[in-house]
Design a protein around this motif. Structure first.
Motif, short mmCIF file in Angstrom:
data_model
loop_
_atom_site.label_atom_id
_atom_site.label_comp_id
_atom_site.label_asym_id
_atom_site.label_seq_id
_atom_site.Cartn_x
_atom_site.Cartn_y
_atom_site.Cartn_z
N MET A 17 -9.58 107.20 -35.14
CA MET A 17 -9.13 107.59 -33.80
C MET A 17 -8.22 108.81 -33.86
O MET A 17 -8.34 109.72 -33.02
CB MET A 17 -8.39 106.42 -33.14
CG MET A 17 -9.27 105.26 -32.77
SD MET A 17 -8.24 103.92 -32.09
CE MET A 17 -9.29 102.52 -32.38
N TRP A 21 -9.05 112.32 -31.91
CA TRP A 21 -8.27 112.78 -30.76
C TRP A 21 -7.22 113.83 -31.10
O TRP A 21 -6.87 114.65 -30.25
CB TRP A 21 -7.63 111.60 -30.05
CG TRP A 21 -8.65 110.71 -29.45
CD1 TRP A 21 -8.97 109.43 -29.81
CD2 TRP A 21 -9.54 111.03 -28.37
NE1 TRP A 21 -10.00 108.95 -29.04
CE2 TRP A 21 -10.37 109.91 -28.14
CE3 TRP A 21 -9.72 112.17 -27.58
CZ2 TRP A 21 -11.34 109.90 -27.16
CZ3 TRP A 21 -10.71 112.14 -26.59
CH2 TRP A 21 -11.50 111.02 -26.40
N LEU A 76 -5.39 101.88 -30.03
CA LEU A 76 -5.39 103.23 -29.49
C LEU A 76 -4.18 103.46 -28.60
O LEU A 76 -3.54 104.51 -28.66
CB LEU A 76 -6.70 103.52 -28.74
CG LEU A 76 -6.84 104.93 -28.16
CD1 LEU A 76 -6.68 106.01 -29.22
CD2 LEU A 76 -8.18 105.05 -27.44
N ALA A 107 -7.32 105.27 -23.58
CA ALA A 107 -6.55 104.10 -24.01
C ALA A 107 -6.18 103.25 -22.80
O ALA A 107 -5.88 103.79 -21.73
CB ALA A 107 -5.27 104.54 -24.73
#
Length: 127
Positions: A17, A21, A76, A107
């Protein structure tokens, strides 16, 4: 229910993750506890006088109540707290920066009244 992820699985997911991101690795720690939380699903803890502690805490008992997807959503959410903290950006559930980053990465929001008000106020989101 299949939310009982191992520490290795949680670290692997956190790094995946974070790379997706923020193009970085997760540099904090993850702690799995046996505490049966009733009002929280996970949390991000950090030191108040520096960066020595950066820890996502999750409960095996709580995770067992949820699906894998739900637990990964909680992870997240806590990674958003971590990322903003490491960047020196306001990172509480009630901060507009936090709300906007949660929306950007997909999220989930905390179900607390304060978090829900912030999500509605800063992001037009209600759950």
């Amino acid at each position: 229910m299949n939310g009982n992820l191992t520490l290795d699985e949680l670290y692997a997911a956190a790094n995946e993750m974070c790379r997706k991101w923020w193009e970085t690795e997760y540099t904090g720690t993850i702690r799995l506890t046996s505490v049966n939380w009733h009002r929280r699903e996970a949390c991000f803890a950090h030191s108040t006088n520096g960066f020595s502690v950066q820890e996502i805490r999750m409960s095996r008992k709580v995770n067992a109540r949820f699906t894998r997807e739900h637990v990964l959503g909680n992870l997240l959410h806590e990674l958003v707290h971590w990322r903003l903290f490491t960047q020196g950006i306001p990172h509480t559930d009630a901060d507009p920066e936090f709300v906007r980053e949660c929306i950007r990465v997909g999220a989930p929001f905390s179900l607390s009244k304060k978090a829900q008000r912030a999500a509605e106020l800063y992001g037009g989101v209600t759950q």
